[in-house]
Design an enzyme around this catalytic site. Structure first.
Site, PDB file in Angstrom:
ATOM      1  N   ASP A  59       0.865  -1.175   0.000  1.00  0.00           N
ATOM      2  CA  ASP A  59       0.000   0.000   0.000  1.00  0.00           C
ATOM      3  C   ASP A  59       0.905   1.229   0.000  1.00  0.00           C
ATOM      4  O   ASP A  59       1.632   1.473   0.972  1.00  0.00           O
ATOM      5  CB  ASP A  59      -0.886  -0.018   1.248  1.00  0.00           C
ATOM      6  CG  ASP A  59      -1.880   1.128   1.294  1.00  0.00           C
ATOM      7  OD1 ASP A  59      -1.694   2.116   0.544  1.00  0.00           O
ATOM      8  OD2 ASP A  59      -2.837   1.046   2.090  1.00  0.00           O
ATOM      9  N   VAL A  60       0.883   1.990  -1.082  1.00  0.00           N
ATOM     10  CA  VAL A  60       1.815   3.122  -1.203  1.00  0.00           C
ATOM     11  C   VAL A  60       1.552   4.205  -0.169  1.00  0.00           C
ATOM     12  O   VAL A  60       2.390   5.088   0.027  1.00  0.00           O
ATOM     13  CB  VAL A  60       1.780   3.747  -2.618  1.00  0.00           C
ATOM     14  CG1 VAL A  60       2.246   2.750  -3.662  1.00  0.00           C
ATOM     15  CG2 VAL A  60       0.391   4.289  -2.954  1.00  0.00           C
ATOM     16  N   TYR A 147      -8.678  16.030  -5.012  1.00  0.00           N
ATOM     17  CA  TYR A 147      -8.120  15.165  -6.056  1.00  0.00           C
ATOM     18  C   TYR A 147      -7.347  15.985  -7.079  1.00  0.00           C
ATOM     19  O   TYR A 147      -6.206  15.643  -7.445  1.00  0.00           O
ATOM     20  CB  TYR A 147      -9.260  14.398  -6.735  1.00  0.00           C
ATOM     21  CG  TYR A 147      -8.845  13.583  -7.935  1.00  0.00           C
ATOM     22  CD1 TYR A 147      -8.203  12.364  -7.779  1.00  0.00           C
ATOM     23  CD2 TYR A 147      -9.119  14.029  -9.228  1.00  0.00           C
ATOM     24  CE1 TYR A 147      -7.828  11.604  -8.885  1.00  0.00           C
ATOM     25  CE2 TYR A 147      -8.749  13.281 -10.335  1.00  0.00           C
ATOM     26  CZ  TYR A 147      -8.110  12.067 -10.155  1.00  0.00           C
ATOM     27  OH  TYR A 147      -7.740  11.328 -11.251  1.00  0.00           O
ATOM     28  N   LYS A 151      -3.314  15.839  -7.935  1.00  0.00           N
ATOM     29  CA  LYS A 151      -2.806  15.531  -9.274  1.00  0.00           C
ATOM     30  C   LYS A 151      -1.982  16.701  -9.819  1.00  0.00           C
ATOM     31  O   LYS A 151      -0.992  16.484 -10.528  1.00  0.00           O
ATOM     32  CB  LYS A 151      -3.959  15.200 -10.214  1.00  0.00           C
ATOM     33  CG  LYS A 151      -4.644  13.865  -9.915  1.00  0.00           C
ATOM     34  CD  LYS A 151      -3.701  12.681 -10.095  1.00  0.00           C
ATOM     35  CE  LYS A 151      -4.442  11.354 -10.005  1.00  0.00           C
ATOM     36  NZ  LYS A 151      -3.556  10.184 -10.182  1.00  0.00           N
ATOM     37  N   THR A 182     -12.633   2.744 -16.239  1.00  0.00           N
ATOM     38  CA  THR A 182     -12.037   1.954 -15.164  1.00  0.00           C
ATOM     39  C   THR A 182     -13.010   1.892 -13.996  1.00  0.00           C
ATOM     40  O   THR A 182     -14.089   2.490 -14.013  1.00  0.00           O
ATOM     41  CB  THR A 182     -10.731   2.594 -14.675  1.00  0.00           C
ATOM     42  OG1 THR A 182     -11.040   3.875 -14.092  1.00  0.00           O
ATOM     43  CG2 THR A 182      -9.738   2.782 -15.817  1.00  0.00           C
TER      44      THR A 182
END
Length: 250
Positions: A59-60, A147, A151, A182
């Site tokens: 898990d990063v 988000y 990014k 996705t």
């Protein structure tokens, strides 16, 4: 594809979506691919389908987890940071916990995995780092401030690190997909349906309208761009943000 054959590649978030498509593309190009992620079942399925040579649970967002995975899998010549998540909320309802989740998985996780993988690339004098960002790294969207900010930060990381390693045989680039077919988009569709009562088809069309081609991007299209960036043919492409979006971002 020249430059990829025989290289070890690690793809974070490699069990599903864009990460899985990237793993498959790099495997076809001759790389030995290790996929990492939080859930064993999709990672194991990727290996069993021949899309990767091996997998590691990592898990990063957990400190040290990716570095521990490297100690087992071996250091990569190619790192694709595809792990990511998207949550939406109006800005005034975007609490600290949501901010932290988005920053940890979309920005800090990529920074940690790159920090763990980079020393071996520097020693070898060759490496490729590709960050899967988003068109949200290039423009704004309503209701996804955390988000989009994460990014944007990932793109800043890409550009700054690319300059730092530019003379060391390493390139650092980002791909910026538009809305892609996705699980993340499926979850967005489900939220739209739940909040508005619209049909699933209408919700998908709402997301697809951002793309001038009036469709969702396919994961394989993003993966093809990643594979190019990992090849020797892209040796002079560094610090770039390549949009895969049907022309959405000018």
């Amino acid at each position: 594809m020249n430059g990829i054959t025989g290289r070890h590649a690690i793809v974070t978030g490699g069990g599903t979506g864009i990460g899985l498509a990237v793993a498959a593309a790099l495997t076809r190009a001759g790389a030995g691919v290790t996929v990492t992620g939080r859930r064993e079942a999709p990672l194991r399925a990727a290996v069993e389908a021949g899309h990767a040579a091996g997998f590691e649970l990592a898990d990063v967002t957990e400190p040290g987890a990716f570095a521990a995975a490297l100690s087992r899998a071996g250091t990569p010549a190619i790192l694709v940071n595809a792990a990511g998540a998207a949550e939406s909320a109006p800005f005034l309802r975007t609490d600290d916990a949501l901010w932290e989740r988005m920053l940890r998985v979309n920005l800090l996780g990529a920074a940690a995995s790159t920090r763990a993988a980079l020393p071996a690339m520097l020693d070898a004098g060759w490496g490729r780092v590709v960050n899967v960002a988003s068109t949200a790294a290039l423009r704004g969207y309503p209701y996804v401030t955390a988000y989009a900010a994460a990014k944007h930060g990932l793109l800043g990381l890409t550009r700054a690190l690319a300059l730092e390693v530019a003379t060391r045989g390493i390139t650092v680039n980002a791909v910026c997909p538009g809305f892609t077919d996705t699980d993340i988009v499926s979850e967005s569709v489900a939220r739209i349906v739940a909040k508005t009562g619209r049909s699933e088809a209408d919700a998908r069309a709402e997301l697809a309208r951002h793309n001038p081609q009036a469709r969702l991007v396919r994961p394989e299209e993003v993966a093809a761009t990643v594979a190019f960036l990992c090849s020797d043919a892209a040796s002079a492409v560094n610090g770039r943000a390549i949009a895969v979006d049907g022309g959405e971002v000018p």
